[in-house]
Write an enzyme that holds these catalytic residues in place. Structure first.
Site, PDB file in Angstrom:
ATOM      1  N   ASN A 111      41.759  36.442  36.466  1.00  0.00           N
ATOM      2  CA  ASN A 111      41.633  37.155  37.734  1.00  0.00           C
ATOM      3  C   ASN A 111      42.666  38.280  37.742  1.00  0.00           C
ATOM      4  O   ASN A 111      43.854  38.041  37.908  1.00  0.00           O
ATOM      5  CB  ASN A 111      41.870  36.194  38.903  1.00  0.00           C
ATOM      6  N   HIS A 161      36.700  34.841  32.019  1.00  0.00           N
ATOM      7  CA  HIS A 161      37.044  34.116  30.797  1.00  0.00           C
ATOM      8  C   HIS A 161      38.003  34.912  29.921  1.00  0.00           C
ATOM      9  O   HIS A 161      38.979  34.356  29.396  1.00  0.00           O
ATOM     10  CB  HIS A 161      35.766  33.802  30.020  1.00  0.00           C
ATOM     11  N   CYS A 200      42.809  41.357  46.859  1.00  0.00           N
ATOM     12  CA  CYS A 200      41.961  41.673  45.712  1.00  0.00           C
ATOM     13  C   CYS A 200      40.867  42.687  46.019  1.00  0.00           C
ATOM     14  O   CYS A 200      40.244  43.212  45.095  1.00  0.00           O
ATOM     15  CB  CYS A 200      41.327  40.391  45.175  1.00  0.00           C
ATOM     16  N   HIS A 238      22.582  45.912  38.442  1.00  0.00           N
ATOM     17  CA  HIS A 238      23.797  45.313  37.896  1.00  0.00           C
ATOM     18  C   HIS A 238      24.700  44.837  39.032  1.00  0.00           C
ATOM     19  O   HIS A 238      24.789  45.483  40.078  1.00  0.00           O
ATOM     20  CB  HIS A 238      24.554  46.315  37.016  1.00  0.00           C
ATOM     21  N   HIS A 269      36.089  43.320  57.802  1.00  0.00           N
ATOM     22  CA  HIS A 269      37.432  42.776  58.025  1.00  0.00           C
ATOM     23  C   HIS A 269      37.362  41.683  59.077  1.00  0.00           C
ATOM     24  O   HIS A 269      36.889  41.909  60.191  1.00  0.00           O
ATOM     25  CB  HIS A 269      38.374  43.886  58.489  1.00  0.00           C
ATOM     26  N   HIS A 295      33.622  40.151  42.153  1.00  0.00           N
ATOM     27  CA  HIS A 295      35.037  39.918  41.869  1.00  0.00           C
ATOM     28  C   HIS A 295      35.252  38.560  41.207  1.00  0.00           C
ATOM     29  O   HIS A 295      34.869  37.520  41.743  1.00  0.00           O
ATOM     30  CB  HIS A 295      35.843  40.001  43.165  1.00  0.00           C
TER      31      HIS A 295
END
EC number: 2.3.1.-
Length: 538
Positions: free
Chosen positions: A472, A468, A260, A435, A339, A439
């Site tokens: 995802n 919502h 992702c 802002h 990572h 994710h």
């Protein structure tokens, strides 16, 4: 067990059903499951009551000290002179030393030119687009469970598990799923169905992007496509090049298996390519194929992705052309990648494999929250010095020295080394960004991040509403969140946006943008038809 260790654990009572054999046959049995939560790495301090004034004093201290002194010196020197005296003084002092003045001016102009020519070109985000499916692909949570039951692929225990996950997921009743997933006659994991979904989401997002930016596909010099699960031959980037008849010398790349957070990795790669190829455009396409990775088995750790992942795609146009300064929406400020793949637990916490029955799926480890929290801490520690005001870094540094060297907390009367080192002071990132695009992985992840980073409900609104409304959508979710802010017209000139995502490997990556101008409500946006209904009460 130490108190600070207990804070990292959460308990859950699990209904194991009716015991079929043994001394407890015919009775309901339960078990208590203990899990690790996202590490609590925030610490409030009493200095917060004077923090605003302190930050202002430190950050603007040089101006507050030097400006009054300069004003006083200038007033003392010039205040007694008339206009005629001032002009005569300037003219007589420069008339006899004209060569020195011209030489200084030439050196100044030359130095300025070398500086601007040698520094790296700015990377601009011209615009972006997000895929929005047709209404016939919408599925409610009730319809999801009903179709899963009709498919005959899941037993009642698996259906109950999926229903519980959906009810607590934070996902609404208007997300999108490919038709093949909900069909009992079509195998959604075939190459043909994967290609159909890929062309649907990618071409829709790219059509909108090219229309909004007025950039021709042949003008694009760099193309980066990331999709973790579905990687056909020819590649997804080749499918785009063929469809839009792009130029033959385009630099195209395909990123697979990166989870992702691959959208930010795609931007990083595009940035490097633009720095090596000036006066160019780069397009980054981020997506995931839901149907191709649909899991039809009974393993609960593999059923979780079925409940969360939904259709989505984003297309982003980047440029390093100086002429795009005026029309760009954002400029790239920082990009930090973390990572944790060297650690075996991190490497296997999201793992694609077959279950005992041979069904392929994505296995999610129970240790995901703990591993994700560790990656997050590493990432924000690296990002902090780049974005935080000096005053906040000074507080963090002073607290760290006080705790570790002196063995005491400047804000509390404690002397225990263990208790002090367990809760370090974490800087306030709300001072660095206006802002936040976190994710939208799941409600649990968003809850833990909000608590540990001490973000407000307003800070998390875009992430929660995206989860919502769209579910995802993997690597494209951070762009749906930015689209939400634009549809609400909340992005103003100079605002800083933090996009942060997590992915298999395990990775945590951050992007920081600065708004070039006030962003008005766009004509095309995936939220436009429903933006007045949001935010909704969850």
């Amino acid at each position: 067990m130490a108190t600070n260790e207990q804070d990292l654990l959460s308990t859950e009572i699990v209904n194991r059903g009716i015991e079929s054999s043994g001394p407890n046959a015919g009775s309901l049995t339960f078990s208590v499951r203990v899990r690790r939560r996202l590490p609590d790495f925030l610490q409030s301090v009493n200095l917060k009551y004077v923090k605003l004034g302190y930050h202002y004093l430190i950050n603007h201290g040089i101006y507050l000290v030097t400006i009054p002194i300069l004003v006083l010196l200038f007033s003392a020197e010039v205040g007694t002179l008339t206009k005629e005296e001032m002009w005569n003084k300037l003219w007589h002092e420069t008339r006899y030393d004209l060569v020195t003045v011209l030489a200084f001016f030439v050196v100044f102009v030359f130095t300025l030119a070398v500086y601007f020519m040698s520094r790296p070109r700015s990377i601009y985000l011209i615009d972006f687009a997000c895929y929005r499916a047709h209404d016939d692909l919408k599925v409610t949570k009730a319809e999801f469970i009903e179709q899963a039951r009709k498919s005959g692929k899941f037993d009642e225990a698996s259906l109950d598990f999926q229903q519980r996950i959906l009810e607590s997921s934070g996902i609404g009743d208007e997300t999108y799923i490919p038709k093949s997933v909900m069909s009992t006659e079509v195998n959604s994991s075939t190459m043909s169905e994967g290609r159909l979904e890929a062309t649907t989401v990618m071409f829709d997002a790219l059509d909108e992007l090219f229309e909004k930016t007025k950039v021709r596909p042949k003008d694009v010099g760099v193309l980066v496509v990331n999709c973790s699960i579905f990687n056909p031959t020819p590649s997804l980037s080749a499918m785009i090049i063929n469809h839009y008849k792009m130029r033959g010398n385009i630099l195209s790349y395909n990123l697979g298996g990166m989870g992702c957070s691959a959208g930010i990795i795609g931007v990083d790669l595009a940035r490097d390519m633009l720095e090596a190829n000036p006066n160019n455009y780069a397009v980054v396409v981020s997506t995931e194929m839901v149907g191709y990775n649909w899991y039809p088995g009974q393993d609960r750790s593999m059923l979780i992705p079925n409940c969360y992942f939904r259709m989505g795609c984003s297309a982003v146009l980047l440029s390093n052309r100086r002429g795009d300064y005026r029309r760009a929406k954002y400029s790239l400020q920082h990009l930090v990648r973390t990572h944790k793949g060297a650690d075996d637990r991190s490497f296997r916490c999201i793992y694609q494999e077959e279950d005992e029955e041979g069904y392929k799926g994505l296995k999610v480890s129970k240790e995901l929250m703990e591993i994700g929290g560790d990656a997050l801490k590493t990432n924000i520690t690296t990002l902090g010095p780049l974005v935080l005001p000096f005053s906040e870094q000074l507080i963090f540094f002073a607290t760290l020295i006080w705790r570790n060297l002196l063995g005491t907390d400047p804000n509390k009367n404690k002397t225990s080394k263990q208790s002090l080192s367990s809760k370090p002071y974490i800087p306030d990132y709300k001072l660095a960004f206006e802002h936040f695009c976190v994710h939208a992985a799941s409600k649990i992840v968003l809850d833990e991040l909000q608590k540990n980073l001490e973000l407000s409900d307003d800070n998390m609104e875009a992430s929660r509403m995206t989860l919502h409304r769209f579910g995802n959508t993997s690597s494209s979710s951070i762009w749906y969140e930015l689209a939400y802010m634009e549809a609400k017209e909340r992005v103003k000139r100079g605002d800083r946006i933090w996009q942060i995502s997590f992915g298999s490997g395990f990775k945590c990556n951050s992007l920081v943008w600065r708004s070039m101008r006030r962003v008005r409500k766009p004509n095309r946006n995936p939220w436009l038809d429903w933006i007045d209904r949001y935010p909704v009460t969850l």
